[in-house]
Scaffold this motif. Structure first.
Motif, PDB file in Angstrom:
ATOM      1  N   SER A  25       0.828  -1.210   0.000  1.00 19.59           N
ATOM      2  CA  SER A  25       0.000   0.000   0.000  1.00 19.59           C
ATOM      3  C   SER A  25       0.862   1.260   0.000  1.00 19.59           C
ATOM      4  CB  SER A  25      -0.924   0.005   1.224  1.00 19.59           C
ATOM      5  OG  SER A  25      -0.160  -0.026   2.433  1.00 19.59           O
ATOM      6  N   VAL A  26       2.010   1.227   0.663  1.00 15.71           N
ATOM      7  CA  VAL A  26       2.867   2.414   0.693  1.00 15.71           C
ATOM      8  C   VAL A  26       3.508   2.641  -0.680  1.00 15.71           C
ATOM      9  CG1 VAL A  26       4.988   1.226   1.467  1.00 15.71           C
ATOM     10  CG2 VAL A  26       4.616   3.639   2.034  1.00 15.71           C
ATOM     11  N   PHE A  27       3.758   1.569  -1.412  1.00 21.96           N
ATOM     12  CA  PHE A  27       4.286   1.714  -2.775  1.00 21.96           C
ATOM     13  C   PHE A  27       3.254   2.392  -3.676  1.00 21.96           C
ATOM     14  CE2 PHE A  27       4.140  -0.189  -7.037  1.00 21.96           C
ATOM     15  CZ  PHE A  27       5.330   0.324  -7.558  1.00 21.96           C
ATOM     16  N   ILE A  28       2.018   1.946  -3.581  1.00 26.13           N
ATOM     17  CA  ILE A  28       0.957   2.532  -4.410  1.00 26.13           C
ATOM     18  C   ILE A  28       0.767   4.004  -4.064  1.00 26.13           C
ATOM     19  CG2 ILE A  28      -1.507   2.422  -4.962  1.00 26.13           C
ATOM     20  CD1 ILE A  28      -1.354  -0.605  -4.392  1.00 26.13           C
ATOM     21  N   ALA A  29       0.763   4.317  -2.772  1.00 26.44           N
ATOM     22  CA  ALA A  29       0.565   5.704  -2.350  1.00 26.44           C
ATOM     23  C   ALA A  29       1.688   6.603  -2.856  1.00 26.44           C
ATOM     24  CB  ALA A  29       0.480   5.771  -0.825  1.00 26.44           C
ATOM     25  N   MET A  30       2.929   6.130  -2.789  1.00 28.94           N
ATOM     26  CA  MET A  30       4.059   6.941  -3.233  1.00 28.94           C
ATOM     27  C   MET A  30       4.068   7.115  -4.753  1.00 28.94           C
ATOM     28  SD  MET A  30       5.792   8.144  -0.742  1.00 28.94           S
ATOM     29  CE  MET A  30       4.137   8.435  -0.101  1.00 28.94           C
ATOM     30  N   GLU A  31       3.656   6.090  -5.478  1.00 31.90           N
ATOM     31  CA  GLU A  31       3.579   6.217  -6.932  1.00 31.90           C
ATOM     32  C   GLU A  31       2.527   7.260  -7.326  1.00 31.90           C
ATOM     33  OE1 GLU A  31       5.444   4.531  -9.493  1.00 31.90           O
ATOM     34  OE2 GLU A  31       6.673   4.382  -7.690  1.00 31.90           O
ATOM     35  N   ILE A  32       1.410   7.270  -6.622  1.00 32.34           N
ATOM     36  CA  ILE A  32       0.368   8.263  -6.905  1.00 32.34           C
ATOM     37  C   ILE A  32       0.887   9.670  -6.594  1.00 32.34           C
ATOM     38  CG2 ILE A  32      -1.907   9.104  -6.189  1.00 32.34           C
ATOM     39  CD1 ILE A  32      -2.704   6.184  -5.741  1.00 32.34           C
ATOM     40  N   HIS A  33       1.595   9.799  -5.478  1.00 36.90           N
ATOM     41  CA  HIS A  33       2.103  11.121  -5.105  1.00 36.90           C
ATOM     42  C   HIS A  33       3.161  11.591  -6.101  1.00 36.90           C
ATOM     43  CE1 HIS A  33       4.306  14.248  -2.885  1.00 36.90           C
ATOM     44  NE2 HIS A  33       3.139  14.481  -2.308  1.00 36.90           N
ATOM     45  N   LYS A  34       4.042  10.708  -6.551  1.00 34.39           N
ATOM     46  CA  LYS A  34       5.049  11.092  -7.542  1.00 34.39           C
ATOM     47  C   LYS A  34       4.379  11.558  -8.837  1.00 34.39           C
ATOM     48  CE  LYS A  34       8.822   8.126  -5.910  1.00 34.39           C
ATOM     49  NZ  LYS A  34       9.721   6.976  -6.219  1.00 34.39           N
ATOM     50  N   TRP A  35       3.318  10.881  -9.234  1.00 31.62           N
ATOM     51  CA  TRP A  35       2.612  11.258 -10.462  1.00 31.62           C
ATOM     52  C   TRP A  35       1.941  12.617 -10.309  1.00 31.62           C
ATOM     53  CZ3 TRP A  35      -2.671  11.919 -11.591  1.00 31.62           C
ATOM     54  CH2 TRP A  35      -2.945  12.032 -12.949  1.00 31.62           C
ATOM     55  N   THR A  36       1.256  12.836  -9.184  1.00 32.97           N
ATOM     56  CA  THR A  36       0.585  14.118  -8.974  1.00 32.97           C
ATOM     57  C   THR A  36       1.598  15.251  -8.834  1.00 32.97           C
ATOM     58  OG1 THR A  36       0.480  13.674  -6.581  1.00 32.97           O
ATOM     59  CG2 THR A  36      -1.435  13.060  -7.923  1.00 32.97           C
ATOM     60  N   TRP A  37       2.736  14.988  -8.187  1.00 33.69           N
ATOM     61  CA  TRP A  37       3.770  16.020  -8.054  1.00 33.69           C
ATOM     62  C   TRP A  37       4.322  16.396  -9.431  1.00 33.69           C
ATOM     63  CZ3 TRP A  37       5.630  19.065  -4.161  1.00 33.69           C
ATOM     64  CH2 TRP A  37       6.822  19.734  -4.414  1.00 33.69           C
ATOM     65  N   ALA A  38       4.560  15.396 -10.273  1.00 31.54           N
ATOM     66  CA  ALA A  38       5.074  15.666 -11.617  1.00 31.54           C
ATOM     67  C   ALA A  38       4.070  16.498 -12.421  1.00 31.54           C
ATOM     68  CB  ALA A  38       5.380  14.358 -12.343  1.00 31.54           C
ATOM     69  N   MET A  39       2.793  16.211 -12.277  1.00 27.29           N
ATOM     70  CA  MET A  39       1.776  16.984 -12.983  1.00 27.29           C
ATOM     71  C   MET A  39       1.763  18.432 -12.503  1.00 27.29           C
ATOM     72  SD  MET A  39       0.348  15.033 -15.212  1.00 27.29           S
ATOM     73  CE  MET A  39      -1.136  15.941 -15.592  1.00 27.29           C
ATOM     74  N   ARG A  40       1.881  18.636 -11.197  1.00 25.01           N
ATOM     75  CA  ARG A  40       1.920  19.998 -10.664  1.00 25.01           C
ATOM     76  C   ARG A  40       3.137  20.757 -11.168  1.00 25.01           C
ATOM     77  NH1 ARG A  40       1.391  19.668  -4.339  1.00 25.01           N
ATOM     78  NH2 ARG A  40       1.960  17.481  -4.652  1.00 25.01           N
ATOM     79  N   GLU A  41       4.298  20.082 -11.244  1.00 23.38           N
ATOM     80  CA  GLU A  41       5.515  20.730 -11.720  1.00 23.38           C
ATOM     81  C   GLU A  41       5.395  21.107 -13.198  1.00 23.38           C
ATOM     82  OE1 GLU A  41       8.465  21.632 -10.039  1.00 23.38           O
ATOM     83  OE2 GLU A  41       6.965  21.408  -8.442  1.00 23.38           O
TER      84      GLU A  41
END
Length: 424
Positions: free
Chosen positions: A402-418
């Motif tokens: 679950s922590v892997f999935i959560a971090m992958e989602i956060h990395k994707w959303t952070w990249a979109m914001r950048e």
């Protein structure tokens, strides 16, 4: 020679000197004459006269192999390279063309032009020009001060006594170890043993990798530690028994987590460190990205662990059995989370585990060490652990993802914001 012939010959000598300078040569004119018998060379102030011109001598210090690529790498890394030299502007322009720093004469600023500039004009020259020729030693210091005033983090290279003030004034003074004088080496913070500019670029890359790894280790330590705090606080608020004993927390932090922390420090370069812009000098290690990631990871691991512990207690497990499974779950969380920590921007799926054998070995050792201690009588007694079934291990392993999935989602959303921020 009559006046016209002498004037033409002088013009021809100047023309030849210009041609040699355009080829990158440092040109000296040689002449001979007889000095007065009583002349003291140390105190002579008169200009020599009645000299016989002998010819022109051209000397060249060719660019070392790899310097052009090193300058290009600096440009890609957001590091601006400037050449400050005492050579003739024509010679400086020829060398700067080979380096890709300048291509036209108007791009070269001379020492005489600098002497006429105000502080504001010199700061503007620092922003626009990249080649400075016929520069006096004190002007090199003035350029360094101007660069720092406009906000640059300045590194200066030098090898002579005259370079010492600029080396001392820079944020980082870099002296040459082979050809450099003792004064230059004493004034500098770094000494390059091979006198090669490419070594400085390699140092920039290694420095960025080291800084990245420091951030990765801190992120792993803080996020896993915060997850344990979240777990304990939630259990106490819910009126549940203490989820982990003190000795179990000690084992978790010093042994299993400790092995992986050390291994993560040896993580190799992600391959793109020289394509990133330099970080702001005022940026802290705990920037917005690390704070967000730490909070998300801690909450996911903390709430998932609490939920598992609560379910086991409600399902009738004994406290020792629930703690045994929970301790293994935390070890699995750390095994999975260390993969998230290998890059702040790249997906863990894009980084092969085999490119970092030390980290892979450390993670396997930490897991096998804990699984092994569950079968050792002394470990069972001290840590209050016991073997578990394969089914339970599989369920705990799935929950740890679950922590892997959560971090992958956060990395994707952070990249979109950048991307949106860059576009705006």
């Amino acid at each position: 020679l009559n006046g016209n012939e002498a004037s033409n010959q002088v013009k021809e000598m100047h023309r030849l000197a210009e041609i040699m300078g355009e080829q990158g040569y440092r040109v000296l004119a040689l002449a001979a004459g007889t000095a007065p018998a009583q002349l003291d060379p140390a105190r002579a102030t008169l200009k020599p006269s009645n000299l016989t011109f002998l010819g022109l001598v051209g000397m060249i210090d060719p660019l070392r192999p790899g310097v052009h690529d090193a300058v290009s790498a600096c440009r890609e890394a957001g590091v601006r390279t400037c050449m400050i030299t005492g050579d003739h502007p024509v010679t400086a322009l020829a060398i700067s063309r080979d380096l890709g720093l300048a291509s036209e004469p108007h791009q070269v600023v001379t020492g005489s032009e600098l002497a006429k500039m105000s502080s504001a004009e010199m700061e503007e020259a620092i922003r626009t020009a990249r080649v400075f020729a016929r520069v006096a030693p004190h002007q090199k210091l003035e350029l360094v001060d101007a660069a720092r005033r406009v906000g640059h983090f300045v590194a200066v290279t030098g090898d002579g006594v005259n370079d010492a003030p600029a080396l001392r004034a820079a944020n980082i003074g870099v002296a040459m170890g082979k050809s450099g004088t003792d004064v230059a080496r004493e004034a500098a913070e770094l000494v390059i043993s091979d006198d090669n500019f490419a070594t400085i670029v390699a140092g920039i890359e290694e420095g960025r990798v080291a800084y990245d790894n420091v951030r990765k280790v801190i992120y792993l330590l803080i996020s896993t530690g915060a997850a344990e705090v979240v777990l304990v606080v939630l259990a106490l608020l819910a009126g549940l028994p203490l989820p982990l004993l003190a000795v179990q927390l000690l084992w978790l932090n010093l042994i299993t987590n400790g092995i992986q922390d050390v291994a993560l420090a040896f993580e190799p370069s992600e391959g793109d460190v020289l394509s990133r812009a330099p970080r702001p000098t005022t940026e802290r290690i705990f920037n917005r990205l690390m704070i967000e990631r730490t909070i998300v990871a801690a909450l996911v691991m903390g709430f998932a662990s609490f939920g598992a512990f609560w379910w086991m207690i409600q399902a009738g497990w004994t406290e020792e059995s629930a703690r045994n499974a929970l301790l293994l779950l935390m070890v699995l969380f750390e095994n999975v989370h260390i993969g998230n920590c290998r890059s702040e921007t790249k997906s863990a799926l894009r980084l092969s585990p085999f490119r970092s054998p030390i980290l892979l070995g450390g993670a396997l050792i930490a897991l096998l060490l804990h699984l092994g201690i569950m079968f050792v009588p002394l470990g069972q007694k001290v840590l209050r652990v016991e073997p578990i079934s394969f089914t339970t291990l599989a369920v705990l392993g799935a929950l740890a993802l679950s922590v892997f999935i959560a971090m992958e989602i956060h990395k994707w959303t952070w990249a979109m914001r950048e991307r949106r921020r860059s576009a705006s």
